[in-house]
Design a protein around this motif. Sequence first.
Motif, PDB file in Angstrom:
ATOM      1  N   ASN A   1       0.824  -1.214   0.000  1.00  9.46           N
ATOM      2  CA  ASN A   1       0.000   0.000   0.000  1.00  9.46           C
ATOM      3  C   ASN A   1       0.858   1.263   0.000  1.00  9.46           C
ATOM      4  OD1 ASN A   1      -2.282  -1.593   0.072  1.00  9.46           O
ATOM      5  ND2 ASN A   1      -2.585  -1.403   2.276  1.00  9.46           N
ATOM      6  N   TRP A   2       1.888   1.256   0.844  1.00  5.11           N
ATOM      7  CA  TRP A   2       2.769   2.419   0.932  1.00  5.11           C
ATOM      8  C   TRP A   2       3.462   2.708  -0.390  1.00  5.11           C
ATOM      9  CZ3 TRP A   2       8.118   1.808   0.197  1.00  5.11           C
ATOM     10  CH2 TRP A   2       8.862   2.977   0.326  1.00  5.11           C
ATOM     11  N   SER A   3       3.925   1.667  -1.078  1.00  6.04           N
ATOM     12  CA  SER A   3       4.644   1.855  -2.340  1.00  6.04           C
ATOM     13  C   SER A   3       3.736   2.433  -3.424  1.00  6.04           C
ATOM     14  CB  SER A   3       5.248   0.524  -2.817  1.00  6.04           C
ATOM     15  OG  SER A   3       4.233  -0.431  -3.096  1.00  6.04           O
ATOM     16  N   ARG A   4       2.461   2.036  -3.397  1.00  4.25           N
ATOM     17  CA  ARG A   4       1.516   2.554  -4.397  1.00  4.25           C
ATOM     18  C   ARG A   4       1.276   4.057  -4.189  1.00  4.25           C
ATOM     19  NH1 ARG A   4      -2.588  -0.283  -3.054  1.00  4.25           N
ATOM     20  NH2 ARG A   4      -2.000  -2.149  -4.228  1.00  4.25           N
ATOM     21  N   ILE A   5       1.071   4.454  -2.925  1.00  4.92           N
ATOM     22  CA  ILE A   5       0.850   5.868  -2.615  1.00  4.92           C
ATOM     23  C   ILE A   5       2.097   6.687  -2.945  1.00  4.92           C
ATOM     24  CG2 ILE A   5       0.400   7.508  -0.748  1.00  4.92           C
ATOM     25  CD1 ILE A   5      -1.206   5.242   0.614  1.00  4.92           C
ATOM     26  N   TYR A   6       3.257   6.143  -2.633  1.00  4.73           N
ATOM     27  CA  TYR A   6       4.530   6.815  -2.894  1.00  4.73           C
ATOM     28  C   TYR A   6       4.701   7.093  -4.388  1.00  4.73           C
ATOM     29  CZ  TYR A   6       9.567   7.501  -3.323  1.00  4.73           C
ATOM     30  OH  TYR A   6      10.810   8.006  -3.630  1.00  4.73           O
ATOM     31  N   VAL A   7       4.441   6.077  -5.203  1.00  6.89           N
ATOM     32  CA  VAL A   7       4.600   6.203  -6.658  1.00  6.89           C
ATOM     33  C   VAL A   7       3.659   7.267  -7.220  1.00  6.89           C
ATOM     34  CG1 VAL A   7       4.075   5.011  -8.830  1.00  6.89           C
ATOM     35  CG2 VAL A   7       5.545   3.926  -7.139  1.00  6.89           C
ATOM     36  N   LEU A   8       2.398   7.237  -6.796  1.00 12.16           N
ATOM     37  CA  LEU A   8       1.431   8.211  -7.294  1.00 12.16           C
ATOM     38  C   LEU A   8       1.810   9.638  -6.892  1.00 12.16           C
ATOM     39  CD1 LEU A   8      -2.046   6.482  -6.808  1.00 12.16           C
ATOM     40  CD2 LEU A   8      -1.068   7.308  -8.955  1.00 12.16           C
ATOM     41  N   SER A   9       2.232   9.815  -5.673  1.00 13.14           N
ATOM     42  CA  SER A   9       2.572  11.154  -5.181  1.00 13.14           C
ATOM     43  C   SER A   9       3.757  11.743  -5.942  1.00 13.14           C
ATOM     44  CB  SER A   9       2.888  11.106  -3.681  1.00 13.14           C
ATOM     45  OG  SER A   9       1.804  10.574  -2.945  1.00 13.14           O
ATOM     46  N   ILE A  10       4.820  10.974  -6.060  1.00  9.75           N
ATOM     47  CA  ILE A  10       6.014  11.467  -6.747  1.00  9.75           C
ATOM     48  C   ILE A  10       5.735  11.699  -8.222  1.00  9.75           C
ATOM     49  CG2 ILE A  10       8.421  10.984  -7.316  1.00  9.75           C
ATOM     50  CD1 ILE A  10       7.928  11.540  -4.367  1.00  9.75           C
ATOM     51  N   SER A  11       4.936  10.823  -8.841  1.00 10.72           N
ATOM     52  CA  SER A  11       4.601  10.975 -10.264  1.00 10.72           C
ATOM     53  C   SER A  11       3.889  12.295 -10.526  1.00 10.72           C
ATOM     54  CB  SER A  11       3.722   9.815 -10.733  1.00 10.72           C
ATOM     55  OG  SER A  11       4.407   8.595 -10.696  1.00 10.72           O
ATOM     56  N   LEU A  12       2.934  12.649  -9.667  1.00  7.86           N
ATOM     57  CA  LEU A  12       2.189  13.898  -9.842  1.00  7.86           C
ATOM     58  C   LEU A  12       3.103  15.115  -9.684  1.00  7.86           C
ATOM     59  CD1 LEU A  12      -1.134  13.036  -7.963  1.00  7.86           C
ATOM     60  CD2 LEU A  12      -0.759  13.186 -10.439  1.00  7.86           C
ATOM     61  N   ILE A  13       4.036  15.051  -8.743  1.00  6.41           N
ATOM     62  CA  ILE A  13       4.992  16.150  -8.553  1.00  6.41           C
ATOM     63  C   ILE A  13       5.868  16.316  -9.798  1.00  6.41           C
ATOM     64  CG2 ILE A  13       7.010  16.903  -7.233  1.00  6.41           C
ATOM     65  CD1 ILE A  13       5.738  15.536  -4.787  1.00  6.41           C
ATOM     66  N   VAL A  14       6.358  15.201 -10.329  1.00  7.50           N
ATOM     67  CA  VAL A  14       7.202  15.237 -11.531  1.00  7.50           C
ATOM     68  C   VAL A  14       6.420  15.792 -12.720  1.00  7.50           C
ATOM     69  CG1 VAL A  14       8.469  13.827 -13.205  1.00  7.50           C
ATOM     70  CG2 VAL A  14       8.699  13.363 -10.764  1.00  7.50           C
ATOM     71  N   MET A  15       5.156  15.394 -12.853  1.00  9.67           N
ATOM     72  CA  MET A  15       4.331  15.905 -13.953  1.00  9.67           C
ATOM     73  C   MET A  15       4.164  17.417 -13.868  1.00  9.67           C
ATOM     74  SD  MET A  15       1.286  13.095 -14.457  1.00  9.67           S
ATOM     75  CE  MET A  15       0.564  13.994 -15.846  1.00  9.67           C
ATOM     76  N   LEU A  16       3.992  17.948 -12.647  1.00 10.38           N
ATOM     77  CA  LEU A  16       3.867  19.386 -12.465  1.00 10.38           C
ATOM     78  C   LEU A  16       5.153  20.109 -12.859  1.00 10.38           C
ATOM     79  CD1 LEU A  16       1.913  19.580  -9.074  1.00 10.38           C
ATOM     80  CD2 LEU A  16       1.063  20.218 -11.343  1.00 10.38           C
ATOM     81  N   ILE A  17       6.297  19.537 -12.465  1.00 16.72           N
ATOM     82  CA  ILE A  17       7.590  20.139 -12.817  1.00 16.72           C
ATOM     83  C   ILE A  17       7.804  20.118 -14.327  1.00 16.72           C
ATOM     84  CG2 ILE A  17      10.094  19.889 -12.588  1.00 16.72           C
ATOM     85  CD1 ILE A  17       9.578  18.762  -9.762  1.00 16.72           C
ATOM     86  N   MET A  18       7.490  18.984 -14.943  1.00 12.42           N
ATOM     87  CA  MET A  18       7.622  18.861 -16.393  1.00 12.42           C
ATOM     88  C   MET A  18       6.705  19.850 -17.111  1.00 12.42           C
ATOM     89  SD  MET A  18       9.797  16.603 -17.671  1.00 12.42           S
ATOM     90  CE  MET A  18       9.050  16.144 -19.232  1.00 12.42           C
ATOM     91  N   SER A  19       5.483  20.017 -16.611  1.00 13.87           N
ATOM     92  CA  SER A  19       4.536  20.960 -17.221  1.00 13.87           C
ATOM     93  C   SER A  19       5.078  22.386 -17.154  1.00 13.87           C
ATOM     94  CB  SER A  19       3.179  20.877 -16.515  1.00 13.87           C
ATOM     95  OG  SER A  19       2.610  19.598 -16.662  1.00 13.87           O
ATOM     96  N   GLY A  20       5.708  22.717 -16.034  1.00 17.48           N
ATOM     97  CA  GLY A  20       6.318  24.042 -15.907  1.00 17.48           C
ATOM     98  C   GLY A  20       7.445  24.252 -16.909  1.00 17.48           C
ATOM     99  N   ALA A  21       8.278  23.217 -17.061  1.00 13.49           N
ATOM    100  CA  ALA A  21       9.375  23.308 -18.029  1.00 13.49           C
ATOM    101  C   ALA A  21       8.846  23.479 -19.448  1.00 13.49           C
ATOM    102  CB  ALA A  21      10.252  22.060 -17.930  1.00 13.49           C
ATOM    103  N   LEU A  22       7.775  22.790 -19.765  1.00  6.50           N
ATOM    104  CA  LEU A  22       7.177  22.905 -21.093  1.00  6.50           C
ATOM    105  C   LEU A  22       6.523  24.273 -21.289  1.00  6.50           C
ATOM    106  CD1 LEU A  22       5.564  19.335 -21.386  1.00  6.50           C
ATOM    107  CD2 LEU A  22       7.552  20.192 -22.635  1.00  6.50           C
ATOM    108  N   TYR A  23       5.869  24.769 -20.270  1.00  2.69           N
ATOM    109  CA  TYR A  23       5.183  26.059 -20.366  1.00  2.69           C
ATOM    110  C   TYR A  23       6.181  27.192 -20.626  1.00  2.69           C
ATOM    111  CZ  TYR A  23       2.273  30.058 -19.077  1.00  2.69           C
ATOM    112  OH  TYR A  23       1.592  31.246 -19.080  1.00  2.69           O
TER     113      TYR A  23
END
Length: 426
Positions: A87-109
């Motif tokens: 359970n912990w690993s699933r939550i960890y993966v989702l949380s970090i993935s969303l943070i990375v997507m936000l950073i990538m979106s900023g770089a693209l913007y």
Amino acid sequence: MSEPISLYRKFTGTAGVMIISRCLAMALGVIYARYLGPEQFGLYSFVLSIIAMATLPAVAGLPNLLVREIANFHLEEKWGLLKGVINWSRIYVLSISLIVMLIMSGALYFNFFEPSVSDLLWVAIFLIPIKSLLAQQGAVFNGFRKPIFAQLPTQIFAPLMTLVILSCSIFFYSELTAYHLLYISLLSAVSAFIISAFLIRKKLLVTLKNATTDYITTTWHKVLLPFTLIAFIGTLNTELASVFLGFWGDIESVAYFKVAMQGVTLVSLGLSAINMVIMPNVARLYKEGDLEATQMLLTKSVRLSCFVSLPVILLLVIFGDFFISLLFGEAYLAGYPILIILCIGQAVNVLMGSVGLVLNMTGNENRVLKILVITLILNILLLLFLIPIYGSLGAAISVSVSLIFWNFLMVINVLELTKLKTWMFV
């Protein structure tokens, strides 16, 4: 059932799935290369390399940690912690993935990338959480010693679905671009995730349904850090070549390098398959203190992987130009010298055996991290020096020299820390 027979049967099943997977990947690579051409194929490969690096913060190190922890908790019948780490690993993966997507979106913007690359990345960033969750679910299967189930969704279903959709697209629409391929890849990855989640729920989690959930998140985060850095640096050592070529070389050179890497994936098949089979077993046997059984397992595994991989290397070195011309077309023959150089590094890698796996599964991940940092520095220096002079050939030299250097350092450390021998000539 005796252990050797069990090893060979599991290897045969795992290798069988991987062979089918490699054949599907090869078929897709041929279609990509022929219908896109070097420029579009190079652009597509460049974008996927960026996504592979962007996915690292979410999954780097997590599979190794999950396999080791699940194997140990299962051995000790700690069902609450077993359920908790999943359970912990699933939550960890989702949380970090969303943070990375936000950073990538900023770089693209803010136009960090070229417009042609940015247009593709706006689609490709959605692969980050899906691929991360697929890696987490595959590690859960491996921890329960079910390597075949770990591979089926990502290695068989996803590429097969991609191949079917791609074939229909080519048949009904004459135009095929990197943009179309990314949409197809995203659809296939989502479908593979749904199947993988269903299999985990039906095959594994049903046994933990009534177990209480226990967490030792502080310990897991502490142990995950070196595993994450290990996987991050390890992936950088391979993906940096494509990224550096995309920035400092020409986009066609990325395509030549990726075509050569198609052959390398065939070479690594034996070692990859055997590692998936023995990973939880090495963790269990070493924890029990049975060094004799651990050594026997490693000896049999390296001989088996060499038996599979070394003939492939010989075949690619002698007939590689023929295969490239036949499958990808003469436009990609520049990849043949690259393939030969990469095969030299892979030959040493196969002969040295499962060095990284042994240190990771025996609690010596910090030593692996130190060696990988040294190797990464060497690789970056070689890439910066050789790519401007030799292009994709220089990238191949950098990757192979770094891989050979890493293997020899790792072999010495495995023997020093565990008294185990992983290489072929034991």
